[in-house]
Design a protein around this motif. Sequence first.
Motif, PDB file in Angstrom:
ATOM      1  N   LEU A   1      -1.782  -9.185   2.740  1.00 12.19           N
ATOM      2  CA  LEU A   1      -1.396  -7.527   2.383  1.00 12.19           C
ATOM      3  C   LEU A   1      -0.244  -8.307   2.154  1.00 12.19           C
ATOM      4  O   LEU A   1       0.729  -7.796   2.869  1.00 12.19           O
ATOM      5  CB  LEU A   1      -1.625  -6.987   3.883  1.00 12.19           C
ATOM      6  CG  LEU A   1      -3.437  -7.377   4.779  1.00 12.19           C
ATOM      7  CD1 LEU A   1      -2.746  -6.440   5.944  1.00 12.19           C
ATOM      8  CD2 LEU A   1      -3.894  -6.420   3.623  1.00 12.19           C
TER       9      LEU A   1
ATOM     10  N   TRP B   1      -4.029  -6.964  -1.375  1.00  9.28           N
ATOM     11  CA  TRP B   1      -4.041  -5.257  -0.779  1.00  9.28           C
ATOM     12  C   TRP B   1      -2.693  -5.374  -0.829  1.00  9.28           C
ATOM     13  O   TRP B   1      -1.791  -6.200  -0.767  1.00  9.28           O
ATOM     14  CB  TRP B   1      -4.128  -5.266   0.627  1.00  9.28           C
ATOM     15  CG  TRP B   1      -4.006  -3.889   0.404  1.00  9.28           C
ATOM     16  CD1 TRP B   1      -4.829  -2.212   0.077  1.00  9.28           C
ATOM     17  CD2 TRP B   1      -2.402  -2.826   1.175  1.00  9.28           C
ATOM     18  NE1 TRP B   1      -4.421  -1.157   0.746  1.00  9.28           N
ATOM     19  CE2 TRP B   1      -3.025  -1.152   1.105  1.00  9.28           C
ATOM     20  CE3 TRP B   1      -1.229  -3.951   1.743  1.00  9.28           C
ATOM     21  CZ2 TRP B   1      -1.743  -0.582   1.524  1.00  9.28           C
ATOM     22  CZ3 TRP B   1      -0.619  -2.533   2.271  1.00  9.28           C
ATOM     23  CH2 TRP B   1      -0.394  -0.671   2.217  1.00  9.28           C
TER      24      TRP B   1
ATOM     25  N   ASN C   1       1.227  -1.998  -1.528  1.00  5.31           N
ATOM     26  CA  ASN C   1       1.011  -0.935  -1.667  1.00  5.31           C
ATOM     27  C   ASN C   1       3.319  -0.621  -2.017  1.00  5.31           C
ATOM     28  O   ASN C   1       3.758  -1.433  -1.631  1.00  5.31           O
ATOM     29  CB  ASN C   1       1.606  -0.217  -0.066  1.00  5.31           C
ATOM     30  CG  ASN C   1       2.524   0.481   0.078  1.00  5.31           C
ATOM     31  OD1 ASN C   1       3.307   0.454   0.384  1.00  5.31           O
ATOM     32  ND2 ASN C   1       2.076   2.102  -0.678  1.00  5.31           N
TER      33      ASN C   1
ATOM     34  N   ALA D   1      -5.964  -7.401  -6.235  1.00  5.94           N
ATOM     35  CA  ALA D   1      -5.477  -7.090  -5.726  1.00  5.94           C
ATOM     36  C   ALA D   1      -6.173  -4.969  -5.342  1.00  5.94           C
ATOM     37  O   ALA D   1      -5.873  -5.079  -6.208  1.00  5.94           O
ATOM     38  CB  ALA D   1      -3.976  -7.259  -5.118  1.00  5.94           C
ATOM     39  N   ASP D   2      -6.194  -4.503  -4.131  1.00  3.00           N
ATOM     40  CA  ASP D   2      -6.148  -2.574  -3.901  1.00  3.00           C
ATOM     41  C   ASP D   2      -4.764  -3.092  -4.447  1.00  3.00           C
ATOM     42  O   ASP D   2      -3.648  -3.578  -3.312  1.00  3.00           O
ATOM     43  CB  ASP D   2      -6.579  -2.086  -3.180  1.00  3.00           C
ATOM     44  CG  ASP D   2      -8.547  -2.980  -3.436  1.00  3.00           C
ATOM     45  OD1 ASP D   2      -8.567  -2.399  -4.135  1.00  3.00           O
ATOM     46  OD2 ASP D   2      -8.576  -2.911  -2.268  1.00  3.00           O
TER      47      ASP D   2
ATOM     48  N   GLN E   1      -7.505   2.271   5.549  1.00  8.21           N
ATOM     49  CA  GLN E   1      -7.683   1.284   4.901  1.00  8.21           C
ATOM     50  C   GLN E   1      -7.492  -0.117   3.728  1.00  8.21           C
ATOM     51  O   GLN E   1      -7.543  -0.324   2.579  1.00  8.21           O
ATOM     52  CB  GLN E   1      -6.036   3.073   3.866  1.00  8.21           C
ATOM     53  CG  GLN E   1      -6.528   4.599   4.079  1.00  8.21           C
ATOM     54  CD  GLN E   1      -5.829   4.588   3.665  1.00  8.21           C
ATOM     55  OE1 GLN E   1      -4.140   4.782   4.649  1.00  8.21           O
ATOM     56  NE2 GLN E   1      -5.120   5.044   1.860  1.00  8.21           N
ATOM     57  N   LEU E   2      -7.167  -0.762   4.916  1.00  9.52           N
ATOM     58  CA  LEU E   2      -6.538  -2.316   4.642  1.00  9.52           C
ATOM     59  C   LEU E   2      -7.749  -2.852   5.434  1.00  9.52           C
ATOM     60  O   LEU E   2      -8.665  -2.786   5.685  1.00  9.52           O
ATOM     61  CB  LEU E   2      -5.590  -2.533   5.970  1.00  9.52           C
ATOM     62  CG  LEU E   2      -4.106  -1.767   6.089  1.00  9.52           C
ATOM     63  CD1 LEU E   2      -3.377  -2.324   7.378  1.00  9.52           C
ATOM     64  CD2 LEU E   2      -3.227  -1.491   4.824  1.00  9.52           C
TER      65      LEU E   2
END
Length: 386
Positions: A15, A37, A39, A60-61, A74-75
């Motif tokens: 993450l 993931w 951000n 990856a999102d 959401q993870l």
Amino acid sequence: MQEIVELASSRPRVLEFFAGIGLARLGLESSGFRVAWANDYERDKMSMYRSQFGETSGDADFFFGDIASVSADQLPQGASLAWGSSPCTDLSLAGSRGGLRAGESSAFWHYIRLLRDLGESRPEVAVLENVVGLATSHGGDDLAAAVRAFNDLGYSVDVLTLDARRFVPQSRPRLFLVAAKNPPKSENAAPSELRPAWLQGVYSDPTLRTHRAPLPKPPELLLEGFGAIVEAMPDSDERWWDRSRADLFEASLSPVQAARVAEMKRSEQVVYRTAYRRTRKGIPVWEVRPDDISGCLRTARGGSSKQAVVKMGGDEILVRWMTPLEYARLMGAGDFNLQETRTNQALYAFGDAVAVPAVDWLGRNYLMPLIRRKVEHLNEEERAVG
């Protein structure tokens, strides 16, 4: 048993909080991990991230938005590592020094919140990367608070400083907090230069749970190399400043600086150096580094200016701003996709990132062995049950 198989046979998932343009991802994936993931909240950085990894960010999102608006549900589940390069604006010596609870740097606490809300599924290892100013912010209280926050989640914490100059010709020391659920025994760790004397206070604090993992000797600090990464361009390129601007550059130099530059101008071979513009007694002046190493790349936010490249030799001098490609090379990301990136966008983004080879070294020599320790632990439990 399924968890053992996945950890042993696949690339452990990550993450990536505060992802920026994805330089941590480049280093982690080079060392065997896979980002699942990511951000960030800055649109320009997201644009560069996606130009590098694809519109869907590869496998990856990518969540675009403030970390404060992210919730644990959401993870993706099953990540082995959490990486957080949280904002350093209020911790840097060039910034406000407001501390870990001030301004942008307070985003760290949302990182902690999300790890807490993941509960038992939180990653085996979590990393915080930041400027070394975190170690001295508020007399060391901010570093202790960060370690204690990880402790409250069940992690023991190791604290290291690693300079990108061990891998690329840029002076860029950074602090890494490595939080582990199942840390190695500190008695197996020999002293490491990555834990200098000014970091030892965190280990002697009886209220903190810390460890020292065994580490190999890191590469020595580079003494040269900037000239080798300079972008090739003819002297006629319009990016070189005109004669009057170059003369003003020389005129601003102190006597010591002027003598240094004059000596390098007399060289029969081409010499490259980097320079920063400083304000001394209210007057803007230029300072040229004496060595073949770049100063630390920084963003304009926090009071630092862009770096210039100075080319000298044969009684000539040329000056220009450092290019995006040179920034990328100094961050160990020379093949980064810059085709649709504005110059200032690139300079800001690379100046606000972590050097790829530093992350790669940490991943190979510390983070991956920690993850593999869990495989061994689960195997032992499986044998005990069997």
